[in-house]
Scaffold this motif. Structure first.
Motif, PDB file in Angstrom:
ATOM      1  N   SER A 173     -21.134 -28.821   4.221  1.00  0.00           N
ATOM      2  CA  SER A 173     -20.869 -28.862   5.664  1.00  0.00           C
ATOM      3  C   SER A 173     -22.090 -29.471   6.343  1.00  0.00           C
ATOM      4  O   SER A 173     -23.037 -29.898   5.675  1.00  0.00           O
TER       5      SER A 173
ATOM      6  N   ARG B 271     -16.905 -29.469  16.140  1.00  0.00           N
ATOM      7  CA  ARG B 271     -15.556 -28.885  16.028  1.00  0.00           C
ATOM      8  C   ARG B 271     -15.450 -27.504  16.655  1.00  0.00           C
ATOM      9  O   ARG B 271     -14.347 -27.045  16.947  1.00  0.00           O
TER      10      ARG B 271
ATOM     11  N   CYS C 292      -9.416  -9.921  16.754  1.00  0.00           N
ATOM     12  CA  CYS C 292     -10.232 -10.485  17.843  1.00  0.00           C
ATOM     13  C   CYS C 292      -9.695 -10.107  19.229  1.00  0.00           C
ATOM     14  O   CYS C 292     -10.391 -10.291  20.227  1.00  0.00           O
TER      15      CYS C 292
ATOM     16  N   ARG D 252     -15.878 -22.950   3.370  1.00  0.00           N
ATOM     17  CA  ARG D 252     -16.572 -23.520   4.534  1.00  0.00           C
ATOM     18  C   ARG D 252     -15.696 -23.522   5.788  1.00  0.00           C
ATOM     19  O   ARG D 252     -16.196 -23.617   6.899  1.00  0.00           O
TER      20      ARG D 252
ATOM     21  N   GLY E 267      -6.532 -22.874  10.171  1.00  0.00           N
ATOM     22  CA  GLY E 267      -7.294 -23.134  11.394  1.00  0.00           C
ATOM     23  C   GLY E 267      -6.514 -23.862  12.468  1.00  0.00           C
ATOM     24  O   GLY E 267      -6.541 -23.474  13.643  1.00  0.00           O
ATOM     25  N   GLN E 268      -5.792 -24.906  12.062  1.00  0.00           N
ATOM     26  CA  GLN E 268      -5.055 -25.691  13.068  1.00  0.00           C
ATOM     27  C   GLN E 268      -3.924 -24.890  13.696  1.00  0.00           C
ATOM     28  O   GLN E 268      -3.685 -24.976  14.901  1.00  0.00           O
TER      29      GLN E 268
ATOM     30  N   HIS F  54     -12.664 -14.745  24.782  1.00  0.00           N
ATOM     31  CA  HIS F  54     -13.034 -14.560  23.371  1.00  0.00           C
ATOM     32  C   HIS F  54     -13.729 -15.846  22.909  1.00  0.00           C
ATOM     33  O   HIS F  54     -13.287 -16.953  23.215  1.00  0.00           O
TER      34      HIS F  54
ATOM     35  N   ASN G 259     -14.081 -20.704  19.723  1.00  0.00           N
ATOM     36  CA  ASN G 259     -14.272 -22.152  19.591  1.00  0.00           C
ATOM     37  C   ASN G 259     -14.394 -22.731  21.005  1.00  0.00           C
ATOM     38  O   ASN G 259     -13.535 -22.460  21.852  1.00  0.00           O
TER      39      ASN G 259
ATOM     40  N   ASN H  43     -18.158 -16.445  16.391  1.00  0.00           N
ATOM     41  CA  ASN H  43     -17.027 -15.564  16.709  1.00  0.00           C
ATOM     42  C   ASN H  43     -17.332 -14.170  16.162  1.00  0.00           C
ATOM     43  O   ASN H  43     -17.331 -13.971  14.944  1.00  0.00           O
TER      44      ASN H  43
HETATM   45  O1  UT7 Z   1     -10.590 -15.447  16.716  1.00  0.00           O
HETATM   46  C1  UT7 Z   1      -9.538 -16.298  16.403  1.00  0.00           C
HETATM   47  C2  UT7 Z   1      -9.862 -16.857  15.083  1.00  0.00           C
HETATM   48  N1  UT7 Z   1     -10.038 -18.214  14.822  1.00  0.00           N
HETATM   49  C3  UT7 Z   1      -9.973 -19.276  15.659  1.00  0.00           C
HETATM   50  O2  UT7 Z   1      -9.748 -19.240  16.830  1.00  0.00           O
HETATM   51  C4  UT7 Z   1     -10.157 -20.602  14.994  1.00  0.00           C
HETATM   52  C5  UT7 Z   1      -9.150 -21.628  15.448  1.00  0.00           C
HETATM   53  N2  UT7 Z   1      -9.283 -22.915  14.730  1.00  0.00           N
HETATM   54  C6  UT7 Z   1     -10.387 -23.674  14.875  1.00  0.00           C
HETATM   55  O3  UT7 Z   1     -11.306 -23.331  15.591  1.00  0.00           O
HETATM   56  C7  UT7 Z   1     -10.402 -24.999  14.161  1.00  0.00           C
HETATM   57  O4  UT7 Z   1      -9.128 -25.272  13.631  1.00  0.00           O
HETATM   58  C8  UT7 Z   1     -11.463 -25.059  13.033  1.00  0.00           C
HETATM   59  C9  UT7 Z   1     -12.857 -25.067  13.624  1.00  0.00           C
HETATM   60  C10 UT7 Z   1     -11.300 -23.868  12.099  1.00  0.00           C
HETATM   61  C11 UT7 Z   1     -11.283 -26.349  12.194  1.00  0.00           C
HETATM   62  O5  UT7 Z   1     -11.380 -27.468  13.065  1.00  0.00           O
HETATM   63  P1  UT7 Z   1     -10.296 -28.628  12.985  1.00  0.00           P
HETATM   64  O6  UT7 Z   1     -10.723 -29.662  13.933  1.00  0.00           O
HETATM   65  O7  UT7 Z   1      -8.935 -28.010  13.184  1.00  0.00           O
HETATM   66  O8  UT7 Z   1     -10.491 -29.162  11.524  1.00  0.00           O
HETATM   67  P2  UT7 Z   1      -9.408 -29.217  10.321  1.00  0.00           P
HETATM   68  O9  UT7 Z   1      -9.055 -27.858   9.851  1.00  0.00           O
HETATM   69  O10 UT7 Z   1      -8.315 -30.165  10.716  1.00  0.00           O
HETATM   70  O11 UT7 Z   1     -10.275 -29.914   9.200  1.00  0.00           O
HETATM   71  C12 UT7 Z   1     -10.726 -31.272   9.330  1.00  0.00           C
HETATM   72  C13 UT7 Z   1     -11.561 -31.598   8.126  1.00  0.00           C
HETATM   73  C14 UT7 Z   1     -10.915 -31.221   6.791  1.00  0.00           C
HETATM   74  O12 UT7 Z   1     -11.241 -32.225   5.866  1.00  0.00           O
HETATM   75  P3  UT7 Z   1     -10.164 -33.384   5.505  1.00  0.00           P
HETATM   76  O13 UT7 Z   1      -8.965 -32.668   4.963  1.00  0.00           O
HETATM   77  O14 UT7 Z   1      -9.895 -34.083   6.802  1.00  0.00           O
HETATM   78  O15 UT7 Z   1     -10.907 -34.217   4.500  1.00  0.00           O
HETATM   79  C15 UT7 Z   1     -11.604 -29.940   6.405  1.00  0.00           C
HETATM   80  O16 UT7 Z   1     -11.618 -29.738   5.003  1.00  0.00           O
HETATM   81  O17 UT7 Z   1     -12.795 -30.852   8.179  1.00  0.00           O
HETATM   82  C16 UT7 Z   1     -12.997 -30.188   6.918  1.00  0.00           C
HETATM   83  N3  UT7 Z   1     -13.792 -28.991   7.145  1.00  0.00           N
HETATM   84  C17 UT7 Z   1     -15.125 -29.002   7.200  1.00  0.00           C
HETATM   85  N4  UT7 Z   1     -16.010 -29.993   7.060  1.00  0.00           N
HETATM   86  C18 UT7 Z   1     -17.310 -29.677   7.190  1.00  0.00           C
HETATM   87  C19 UT7 Z   1     -13.350 -27.722   7.368  1.00  0.00           C
HETATM   88  N5  UT7 Z   1     -14.408 -26.900   7.555  1.00  0.00           N
HETATM   89  C20 UT7 Z   1     -15.500 -27.668   7.454  1.00  0.00           C
HETATM   90  C21 UT7 Z   1     -16.877 -27.399   7.555  1.00  0.00           C
HETATM   91  N6  UT7 Z   1     -17.748 -28.432   7.424  1.00  0.00           N
HETATM   92  N7  UT7 Z   1     -17.373 -26.171   7.795  1.00  0.00           N
END
Ligand code: UT7
Length: 322
Positions: free
Chosen positions: A31, A39, A116, A155, A214-215, A249, A252, A279
């Motif tokens: 990461s 993000r 949460c 991650r 996540g999405q 909350h 993000n 979080n």
């Molecule tokens: O309290 C409530 C609980 N949770 C939340 O509210 C979280 C809600 N979701 C989110 O905040 C976002 O969806 C995340 C921050 C978890 C992820 O962000 P995103 O913009 O939706 O990213 P994504 O899941 O679409 O992933 C994009 C890329 C993926 O790689 P590929 O498939 O495009 O090659 C992931 O594998 O980012 C990758 N990725 C990372 N890369 C670097 C996922 N986590 C990481 C990381 N570092 N830590």
């Protein structure tokens, strides 16, 4: 009219902040600080030392809230802890916290589990006890050692969370305090955010760690936060223009930006701790509220909107006069 009004706030964070780079190095994560900040808005989080429990984090937060309210522990007649990471299976974290606080008056003490959204549920329950006239001085707490249920090889989740505690003293008052609350859950979405393990014979059965789509969670959060906030505002007979502060909350920054935009609030009217705390699940709203109050931004008489969302899928909002 018997209102329930917040008369004191307190919070506690364990240890020194752990930066994104330090976390990545410690766990060998694939990461980067740039990805995490872009993000999520998270720059650092606090992580409890081994052996530290949710009740251990809650204790100083409660002591600070009681001091701010000018109340002694034995004046508390209701103690509710929202936590996803209780000290034990039982007794409840609230019962353990009651003993740590030295409360010997036999007041009811129990935990609430709505992940949460837990603090929104706990606050709403406490408000109803107070408005019914049966209780006068509640301690409402959100406390988490969320780091204990993270998979440090994943991650996509482990960079998002942190540990901490926040508390409020909620008292019966002739002056308006909490104006309206709204709570919801939809268990058909339980699969998008869960820690699906169980304990049996002292061993975890299944997967004990947080798993998240996540999405899907992101989309759901943006949708239900707007709905539940609108419901609480309408129930109070107010409109968006009446809100002085949004205390959301802190999951993000992009979810917070979207919610603020839908409410027509500038980001300067949002209390933000996500960069420094990550979080902290049930602790995040009372932690942010305490920061807003202690920094002098949230002033007596102002109108504040709390809103939370989390596993279940759950959500909640409260509109209040501080
Ligand atoms: O309290 C409530 C609980 N949770 C939340 O509210 C979280 C809600 N979701 C989110 O905040 C976002 O969806 C995340 C921050 C978890 C992820 O962000 P995103 O913009 O939706 O990213 P994504 O899941 O679409 O992933 C994009 C890329 C993926 O790689 P590929 O498939 O495009 O090659 C992931 O594998 O980012 C990758 N990725 C990372 N890369 C670097 C996922 N986590 C990481 C990381 N570092 N830590």
């Amino acid at each position: 009219m018997n209102y329930a009004r917040i008369t004191g706030t307190g919070s506690y964070l364990p240890g020194a902040p752990v930066s994104n780079d330090a976390l990545i190095a410690a766990y060998g994560l694939d990461s980067s600080d740039t990805w995490i900040v872009e993000r999520t808005g998270i720059k650092a989080r606090h992580l409890a030392a081994a052996g530290t429990t949710s009740s251990g984090l809650a204790l100083p937060a409660c002591q600070r809230a009681l001091a701010a309210a000018g109340r002694r522990p034995d004046e508390v007649d209701l103690l509710i802890v929202a936590t996803t990471t209780p000290d034990y299976i039982f007794p409840s974290t609230a019962a353990l916290l009651q003993a740590k606080l030295g409360i010997k008056n036999g007041c009811p003490a129990f935990d609430v589990q709505a992940v949460c959204s837990g603090f929104m549920y706990a606050l709403s329950i406490a408000e109803k006890f107070i408005r019914s006239g049966t209780h006068k001085c509640a301690l409402v707490v959100g406390a988490e050692v969320f780091s204990r249920i993270l998979d440090w090889r994943d991650r996509s989740t482990c960079v998002l969370f942190g540990d901490g505690a926040g508390a409020v003293v909620l008292e019966a008052s002739a002056e308006p305090g909490i104006l309206a609350t709204a709570l919801h859950a939809d268990g058909s979405y339980s699969n998008i955010l869960s820690a699906p393990g169980q304990m049996s014979g002292g061993q975890p059965i299944g997967d004990p760690f947080v798993r998240m789509d996540g999405q899907a969670v992101f989309k759901m959060a943006v949708k239900v936060l707007a709905e539940v906030a609108a419901e609480a505002i309408a129930a109070a007979g107010l409109s968006n223009e009446n809100i002085d502060w949004l205390v959301p909350h802190q999951a993000n920054i992009r979810i917070i930006q979207s919610t603020a935009k839908k409410l027509g609030l500038p980001m300067s009217r949002c209390i933000l701790t996500v960069a420094d705390h990550g979080n902290t699940s049930a602790a995040s709203i009372p932690l942010a509220f305490d920061e807003g109050v202690r920094s002098g931004r949230i002033q007596a008489g102002q109108t504040v909107l709390f809103e939370g969302v989390g596993g279940g899928f759950t959500c909640g909002a409260a509109l209040l006069k501080f």
